[in-house]
Motif scaffolding. Structure first.
Motif, PDB file in Angstrom:
ATOM      1  N   PRO A 298      42.693  29.025  35.617  1.00  0.00           N
ATOM      2  CA  PRO A 298      43.012  30.731  34.816  1.00  0.00           C
ATOM      3  C   PRO A 298      42.898  31.822  36.253  1.00  0.00           C
ATOM      4  CG  PRO A 298      40.996  29.689  33.926  1.00  0.00           C
ATOM      5  CD  PRO A 298      41.326  28.812  35.188  1.00  0.00           C
ATOM      6  N   VAL A 299      43.710  32.927  36.115  1.00  0.00           N
ATOM      7  CA  VAL A 299      43.800  34.061  36.956  1.00  0.00           C
ATOM      8  C   VAL A 299      43.419  35.136  35.953  1.00  0.00           C
ATOM      9  CG1 VAL A 299      44.976  35.551  38.374  1.00  0.00           C
ATOM     10  CG2 VAL A 299      45.323  33.013  38.556  1.00  0.00           C
ATOM     11  N   ILE A 300      42.321  35.755  36.167  1.00  0.00           N
ATOM     12  CA  ILE A 300      42.060  37.025  35.302  1.00  0.00           C
ATOM     13  C   ILE A 300      41.755  38.172  35.948  1.00  0.00           C
ATOM     14  CG2 ILE A 300      40.232  37.857  33.469  1.00  0.00           C
ATOM     15  CD1 ILE A 300      39.632  34.792  33.210  1.00  0.00           C
ATOM     16  N   VAL A 301      42.459  39.297  35.465  1.00  0.00           N
ATOM     17  CA  VAL A 301      42.570  40.693  36.304  1.00  0.00           C
ATOM     18  C   VAL A 301      42.315  41.677  35.098  1.00  0.00           C
ATOM     19  CG1 VAL A 301      43.915  42.143  37.667  1.00  0.00           C
ATOM     20  CG2 VAL A 301      44.469  39.472  37.584  1.00  0.00           C
ATOM     21  N   ILE A 302      41.310  42.387  35.245  1.00  0.00           N
ATOM     22  CA  ILE A 302      40.966  43.289  34.221  1.00  0.00           C
ATOM     23  C   ILE A 302      41.766  44.489  34.717  1.00  0.00           C
ATOM     24  CG2 ILE A 302      39.305  44.911  33.098  1.00  0.00           C
ATOM     25  CD1 ILE A 302      37.277  42.661  33.613  1.00  0.00           C
ATOM     26  N   ASP A 303      42.799  44.883  33.796  1.00  0.00           N
ATOM     27  CA  ASP A 303      43.739  45.996  34.256  1.00  0.00           C
ATOM     28  C   ASP A 303      44.298  46.975  33.075  1.00  0.00           C
ATOM     29  OD1 ASP A 303      45.279  44.322  33.018  1.00  0.00           O
ATOM     30  OD2 ASP A 303      46.805  44.126  34.579  1.00  0.00           O
ATOM     31  N   HIS A 304      44.155  46.368  31.708  1.00  0.00           N
ATOM     32  CA  HIS A 304      44.860  47.181  30.906  1.00  0.00           C
ATOM     33  C   HIS A 304      44.101  48.275  30.218  1.00  0.00           C
ATOM     34  CE1 HIS A 304      48.091  44.382  30.710  1.00  0.00           C
ATOM     35  NE2 HIS A 304      48.520  44.523  29.580  1.00  0.00           N
ATOM     36  N   VAL A 305      42.777  48.296  30.375  1.00  0.00           N
ATOM     37  CA  VAL A 305      42.357  49.511  29.782  1.00  0.00           C
ATOM     38  C   VAL A 305      40.928  49.568  30.791  1.00  0.00           C
ATOM     39  CG1 VAL A 305      41.170  50.877  28.086  1.00  0.00           C
ATOM     40  CG2 VAL A 305      42.701  48.943  27.286  1.00  0.00           C
ATOM     41  N   ALA A 306      41.294  49.847  32.033  1.00  0.00           N
ATOM     42  CA  ALA A 306      40.423  49.742  33.177  1.00  0.00           C
ATOM     43  C   ALA A 306      40.362  51.134  34.073  1.00  0.00           C
ATOM     44  CB  ALA A 306      40.833  48.573  33.962  1.00  0.00           C
TER      45      ALA A 306
ATOM     46  N   ARG B 164      33.480  38.844  32.305  1.00  0.00           N
ATOM     47  CA  ARG B 164      32.644  38.648  33.139  1.00  0.00           C
ATOM     48  C   ARG B 164      31.677  37.654  33.111  1.00  0.00           C
ATOM     49  NH1 ARG B 164      32.214  44.398  32.946  1.00  0.00           N
ATOM     50  NH2 ARG B 164      34.014  45.307  34.466  1.00  0.00           N
ATOM     51  N   LYS B 165      31.165  37.483  31.484  1.00  0.00           N
ATOM     52  CA  LYS B 165      30.327  36.263  31.262  1.00  0.00           C
ATOM     53  C   LYS B 165      30.895  34.966  31.302  1.00  0.00           C
ATOM     54  CE  LYS B 165      27.198  39.119  28.120  1.00  0.00           C
ATOM     55  NZ  LYS B 165      27.059  39.255  26.552  1.00  0.00           N
TER      56      LYS B 165
ATOM     57  N   PHE C 285      31.853  29.740  33.462  1.00  0.00           N
ATOM     58  CA  PHE C 285      32.705  28.640  34.057  1.00  0.00           C
ATOM     59  C   PHE C 285      33.127  28.778  35.509  1.00  0.00           C
ATOM     60  CE2 PHE C 285      32.522  28.922  29.486  1.00  0.00           C
ATOM     61  CZ  PHE C 285      32.228  27.541  29.065  1.00  0.00           C
ATOM     62  N   ARG C 286      32.533  29.368  36.144  1.00  0.00           N
ATOM     63  CA  ARG C 286      32.999  29.571  37.819  1.00  0.00           C
ATOM     64  C   ARG C 286      34.369  29.750  37.920  1.00  0.00           C
ATOM     65  NH1 ARG C 286      28.591  25.147  39.613  1.00  0.00           N
ATOM     66  NH2 ARG C 286      26.774  26.166  38.893  1.00  0.00           N
ATOM     67  N   ILE C 287      34.963  30.486  37.279  1.00  0.00           N
ATOM     68  CA  ILE C 287      36.552  31.005  37.328  1.00  0.00           C
ATOM     69  C   ILE C 287      36.703  31.408  38.971  1.00  0.00           C
ATOM     70  CG2 ILE C 287      38.464  32.180  36.405  1.00  0.00           C
ATOM     71  CD1 ILE C 287      37.166  29.971  34.540  1.00  0.00           C
ATOM     72  N   THR C 288      37.539  30.867  39.689  1.00  0.00           N
ATOM     73  CA  THR C 288      37.554  31.241  40.945  1.00  0.00           C
ATOM     74  C   THR C 288      38.641  32.522  41.267  1.00  0.00           C
ATOM     75  OG1 THR C 288      39.316  29.424  41.301  1.00  0.00           O
ATOM     76  CG2 THR C 288      37.129  29.089  42.025  1.00  0.00           C
ATOM     77  N   ASN C 289      39.520  32.626  40.290  1.00  0.00           N
ATOM     78  CA  ASN C 289      40.620  33.804  40.566  1.00  0.00           C
ATOM     79  C   ASN C 289      40.217  34.831  39.789  1.00  0.00           C
ATOM     80  OD1 ASN C 289      42.301  33.009  42.801  1.00  0.00           O
ATOM     81  ND2 ASN C 289      42.691  31.045  41.225  1.00  0.00           N
ATOM     82  N   PHE C 290      39.152  35.538  39.826  1.00  0.00           N
ATOM     83  CA  PHE C 290      38.671  36.692  38.879  1.00  0.00           C
ATOM     84  C   PHE C 290      38.874  38.103  39.941  1.00  0.00           C
ATOM     85  CE2 PHE C 290      35.350  39.558  37.286  1.00  0.00           C
ATOM     86  CZ  PHE C 290      36.020  40.109  36.177  1.00  0.00           C
TER      87      PHE C 290
ATOM     88  N   GLY D 233      39.735  47.936  39.221  1.00  0.00           N
ATOM     89  CA  GLY D 233      40.068  48.606  40.376  1.00  0.00           C
ATOM     90  C   GLY D 233      40.807  47.656  41.376  1.00  0.00           C
ATOM     91  N   HIS D 234      40.958  46.307  41.090  1.00  0.00           N
ATOM     92  CA  HIS D 234      41.986  45.480  41.860  1.00  0.00           C
ATOM     93  C   HIS D 234      43.365  45.768  41.852  1.00  0.00           C
ATOM     94  CE1 HIS D 234      38.291  43.010  42.767  1.00  0.00           C
ATOM     95  NE2 HIS D 234      38.919  42.394  43.763  1.00  0.00           N
ATOM     96  N   GLY D 235      43.601  46.150  40.517  1.00  0.00           N
ATOM     97  CA  GLY D 235      45.022  46.471  40.345  1.00  0.00           C
ATOM     98  C   GLY D 235      45.488  45.781  39.156  1.00  0.00           C
ATOM     99  N   ILE D 236      46.960  45.847  39.048  1.00  0.00           N
ATOM    100  CA  ILE D 236      47.738  45.409  37.796  1.00  0.00           C
ATOM    101  C   ILE D 236      47.861  43.757  38.162  1.00  0.00           C
ATOM    102  CG2 ILE D 236      49.664  45.375  36.303  1.00  0.00           C
ATOM    103  CD1 ILE D 236      50.191  48.364  37.440  1.00  0.00           C
ATOM    104  N   CYS D 237      47.554  43.114  37.058  1.00  0.00           N
ATOM    105  CA  CYS D 237      47.662  41.583  36.986  1.00  0.00           C
ATOM    106  C   CYS D 237      48.774  41.148  38.113  1.00  0.00           C
ATOM    107  CB  CYS D 237      47.468  41.009  35.657  1.00  0.00           C
ATOM    108  SG  CYS D 237      48.595  41.303  34.567  1.00  0.00           S
ATOM    109  N   HIS D 238      49.821  41.366  37.472  1.00  0.00           N
ATOM    110  CA  HIS D 238      51.158  40.863  38.309  1.00  0.00           C
ATOM    111  C   HIS D 238      51.210  41.144  39.585  1.00  0.00           C
ATOM    112  CE1 HIS D 238      52.073  39.905  34.100  1.00  0.00           C
ATOM    113  NE2 HIS D 238      52.378  41.125  33.769  1.00  0.00           N
TER     114      HIS D 238
END
Lengths: 420, 159
Positions: free
Chosen positions: A60-68, A83-84, A89-94, A98-103
């Motif tokens: 998984p790659v998870i980016v919080i961007d849509h309502v952020a 975040r939980k 599950f120790r997802i590595t790509n989170f 503030g990081h930006g848009i997922c794509h």
């Protein structure tokens, strides 16, 4: 007979020597992209996750961007749930708010590679064709299943070859190319198909290619891709990836195409997609009577540094018209910082622009610039559907950063060529 | 007689389910009141189990937004018959166990008030007595739809 790019990637990844359009193959994607919808996706499989866990913490790659940042208790709770899940599950790509848009993040972090496969629960996942990656959108349920199994089916698409010939005029950009093409082929003109861009593509930067691949979905395409060339290799080098880190795939010379189209770039003029369909193609020069209440520069289509630079070149020393407002959203923190260092943010702010945090902003109508009934917005986004920006009685016009910047100065739709 | 809801070309995901609700409505109960809100306000109030939808080209174009497929399935829509679909919507429908039929001839033949019958497994639609055939899905895909959707299918596999 040889194979197209899509056929070769899908053959290789499904363990077949050859595949043909229409064939169903099983594949394991390199990554599964999710954004704010990761909350809803993981909620579907809460019990299954307890029982089976995630198939891979790197998938998984998870980016919080849509309502952020969050706009309400509900969206804040979604972010908290994500975040939980990530911690548990120790997802590595989170990548949090503030990081930006997922794509853009997938692109900057080198998570989409030439010859690779990325699936994402967002329709603009097709963007990574810019670096020769086979990438396409899926729904939330399929994303949930992939978290558990890491595997899904794909139908081998037919392929359309688009050859781009000639040089673009000044202040005409990649956005105009793709709006022109969609206007020509129609919003369903490439449905279910893979699209390959060939021809005089050396003049298109990796950012330009991203704009074009990003909007492949707006003509119905499954993916939209450029062959990996020096421009792509140079970009990948700049983010720390050497050619030995990926296995680029090119279509065979004798590949069989379902359709071939050729476009003369030198004839393309600044294009505006009028409400409420992306293929409702008009020319900016014919819309000078159209007043705009809001101008938006940003989104996964046009929020990159070159877009902000293009807008700043037009807005430098000028002011946004008092009857309109200009919103600017850098697509990532990296872009934001580069634009700060270059003085671009100051230029845009001095002109009267409102600088919003890196993210999707008002593009999907959830916050940060929702429209009122009767308002018109000219935007660098990729969709102008009725209601898209939160109000079904508002109108959205899609255009290049150059056209949006010029329109912000005049308060009406403006062709960015010549004096503004 | 089977109730038919008829729509035109390029019905996009914002018309099927407005984007502003995508991060606040997740369950079928939350989704149902907003189904087709900006396209046909009567739909959410009037649609019933067994109803059929007819539509034109490029149905479901736009976002990766599965809420409309969840909503159609929860209502019990028997089938959607369109001239064509956007691919993410098509895939999402399979994953919800919803029946989508691509049959331009049937859509063009349908007139308001016509009697519609269908045999989904046989690939047949009959409109006022006139029969149209549509291609069946490959068996790998039918297995997902017939399991009741992808998660049920995946759970069967994982055990």
């Amino acid at each position: 007979m040889g194979m197209t790019f899509a056929e070769k990637v899908l053959a290789k990844r499904s363990g077949n020597e050859k595949v043909v359009p229409g064939q169903i193959v099983m594949i394991k994607p390199d990554h599964l992209l999710m954004h704010d919808n990761a909350a809803a996706i993981t909620a579907k499989i809460k019990d299954d996750l307890e029982k089976h866990g995630v198939v891979s913490k790197e998938l998984p790659v998870i980016v919080i961007d849509h309502v952020a940042p969050a706009a309400s208790e509900k969206t804040a709770t979604n972010h908290q749930d994500i975040r939980k899940f990530v911690k548990k599950f120790r997802i590595t790509n989170f990548f949090d708010v503030g990081h930006g848009i997922c794509h853009q993040i997938v692109f900057e972090k080198g998570l989409a590679l030439p010859g690779g496969i990325v699936l994402g629960s967002d329709s603009h996942t097709c963007s990574y064709g810019a670096v020769g990656c086979f990438s396409t959108g899926i729904d939330r349920t399929e994303a949930a299943s992939l978290i558990l199994t890491g595997e899904t089916w794909l139908k081998v698409p037919k392929t359309i070859k688009m050859t781009l010939k000639g040089q673009l005029q000044e202040n005409v950009s990649a956005k105009d190319i793709i709006l022109h093409i969609i206007g020509d082929i129609a919003a369903d003109g490439a449905t279910y198909c893979s699209v390959e861009f060939w021809g005089d593509i050396g003049q298109l930067s990796i950012e330009d290619r991203f704009v074009i691949s990003n909007m492949g979905i707006e003509m119905g395409a499954k993916n939209a891709t450029f062959p990996v060339d020096e421009v792509a290799v140079e970009y990948l080098n700049s983010i720390g990836l050497a050619p030995s880190d990926y296995d680029a795939i090119w279509a065979d010379d004798d590949a069989e195409y379902y359709m071939e189209k050729e476009y003369d770039l030198s004839a393309i003029e600044p294009v505006v997609a009028c409400p409420h369909q992306v293929d409702n193609k008009c020319l900016a020069k014919d819309l000078s009577d159209t007043k705009v209440d809001q101008c938006l520069i940003g989104t996964c289509t046009n929020g990159r540094l070159s877009d902000l630079v293009a807008a700043a070149n037009i807005l430098k020393g000028k002011k946004v018209h008092p009857d309109t407002r200009l919103l600017v959203l850098p697509a990532s923190r990296k872009i934001y910082e580069e634009a700060l260092d270059m003085g671009i943010i100051k230029t845009l702010s001095e002109a009267g622009g409102v600088i919003l945090p890196p993210g999707c902003g008002p593009c999907l109508g959830a916050h940060q610039g929702v429209l009122a009934p009767g308002e018109k917005c000219i935007s660098t986004a990729n969709r102008n559907f009725k209601g898209r920006m939160g109000c079904k009685e508002a109108e959205i016009y899609l255009a290049s950063p150059e056209t949006v910047a010029a329109s912000a100065i005049n308060g009406r739709i403006t062709d960015p060529r010549g004096d503004i | 007689m089977t109730k038919v809801w008829k729509y035109g070309d390029s019905v996009n995901t914002d018309m099927l389910f407005p984007g502003k609700y995508t991060y606040t409505c997740g369950t079928a109960e939350e989704i149902l009141p907003h189904m087709l809100e900006d396209l046909d306000p009567d739909f959410a109030k009037g649609a019933k189990s067994g109803d059929i939808i007819f539509a034109g080209r490029n149905f479901g174009c736009g976002s990766s937004r599965e809420q409309p497929t969840v909503g159609f399935k929860a209502i019990g829509i028997k089938a959607i018959v369109a001239e064509g679909y956007a691919r993410i919507f098509y895939r999402a429908a399979i994953n919800q166990g919803l029946v989508l039929i691509e049959c331009p001839e049937a859509v063009q033949a349908y007139k308001e008030g016509a009697e519609v019958k269908m045999d989904i497994d046989a690939g047949e639609i009959i409109i006022d007595g006139q029969k149209f055939n549509f291609p069946l899905l490959p068996k790998e895909i039918l297995a997902i739809r017939d399991a009741g959707g992808l998660l049920a299918y995946t759970r069967n596999k994982l055990g």
